[in-house]
Write an enzyme that holds these catalytic residues in place. Sequence first.
Site, mmCIF file in Angstrom:
data_model
loop_
_atom_site.group_PDB
_atom_site.id
_atom_site.type_symbol
_atom_site.label_atom_id
_atom_site.label_comp_id
_atom_site.label_asym_id
_atom_site.label_seq_id
_atom_site.Cartn_x
_atom_site.Cartn_y
_atom_site.Cartn_z
ATOM 1 N N ALA A 1 38.124 56.509 -0.429
ATOM 2 C CA ALA A 1 39.333 57.010 -1.085
ATOM 3 C C ALA A 1 39.333 56.506 -2.521
ATOM 4 O O ALA A 1 38.553 55.622 -2.883
ATOM 5 C CB ALA A 1 40.589 56.543 -0.348
ATOM 6 N N LYS A 2 40.197 57.066 -3.332
ATOM 7 C CA LYS A 2 40.388 56.571 -4.701
ATOM 8 C C LYS A 2 41.736 57.055 -5.191
ATOM 9 O O LYS A 2 42.214 58.120 -4.778
ATOM 10 C CB LYS A 2 39.286 57.093 -5.634
ATOM 11 C CG LYS A 2 39.041 56.200 -6.840
ATOM 12 C CD LYS A 2 38.301 54.936 -6.446
ATOM 13 C CE LYS A 2 37.880 54.127 -7.648
ATOM 14 N NZ LYS A 2 37.032 52.987 -7.261
ATOM 15 N N GLY A 3 42.337 56.292 -6.071
ATOM 16 C CA GLY A 3 43.629 56.680 -6.611
ATOM 17 C C GLY A 3 43.753 56.302 -8.062
ATOM 18 O O GLY A 3 42.916 55.575 -8.609
#
Length: 411
Positions: free
Chosen positions: A101-103
Amino acid sequence: MNALAATNRNFRHASRILGLDSKIERSLMIPFREIKVECTIPKDDGTLVSYIGFRVQHDNARGPMKGGIRYHPEVDPDEVNALAQLMTWKTAVADIPYGGAKGGIGCSPRDLSLSELERLTRVFTQKIHDLIGIHTDVPAPDMGTNAQTMAWILDEYSKFHGHSPAVVTGKPIDLGGSLGREAATGRGVVFATEALLAEYGKSIQGLTFVIQGFGNVGTWAAKLIHEKGGKVVAVSDITGAIRNPEGIDINALIKHKDATGSLNDFNGGDAMNSDELLIHECDVLIPCALGGVLNKENAGDVKAKFIVEAANHPTDPDADEILSKKGVIILPDIYANAGGVTVSYFEWVQNIQGFMWEEEKVNLELQKYMTRAFHNIKTMCHTHSCNLRMGAFTLGVNRVARATQLRGWEA
């Protein structure tokens, strides 16, 4: 070619090498979930300002999704998507039970006060709290964020779900952070470098190194290389670049930067043009800054024999091809900078156990994971007659594909 296009290209190449079915290839490329939220906060002067936040949850076949949250003006969906996908392959290469994931939030942290950053972080957490969690998606610090940011996320999340220290990693020690986490990415880069050099009958001692980026990763990598007898002959960061053919005193440089906030005017080296750093004479080049710094314009002039990708996607595909033809050995980002997420995994495990490891145990476990991963990559290289980048990609993609098939998700 942007980061997403390059990542997709590497994935497709690995997929072809592995002979994956088109259905599973398509399944692995599409993110599990893409989140876009508006975060409106009052500034210190009372004016309301809106920021856009993103979280891309790419894949959870092997476990909870894992990846950092970055605060940077140029955060955009394509970049976040690419980095989320890279995290899926990176965690699989490291053989830790996570997906990717990444944000990020499109903002400039330097232009926000501490209280404004706190308000922004808490609003972002309020928007996504029901989509992250200990066994769902575990954020961590990234560019423009730090342990304090994670503390705010932990506190805000806990208001909705009860005390949950394992919901984020990279936390302050007093809130369940792990010893050794601050140095983990840089230390992992050094362990990866040692594994690579050993393959060619070399060691860090006596070799020359150039390091682009003197933030957390670059500083720790330089410090540990210096301690192991390596000669760091040039360093740069956003403030400037310095060189010393006899080797820079890294401890003195760290003290200078801590005192002045800059590399400029350091009396242990000569100023140089930052653009020339990547083509400076050395044995090992370690890019620790932004992506895309090695491209078709400068790749032909690179003099390093080895490149260790401590940054995410520092080498674009054109440069990759040019450097490979020159015989430069590139240690890819999805392996070389996996030390941070590996120790984040150790932190998560400690939080779930309610037990804290000694720093020596953290570092020894990290070395074991990084060394084992390198040998697994080399096995894939021999099996598929490919370079280290494709060795790492085929290793990671194959592990995720197997988990996906075992779950029956490929149909």
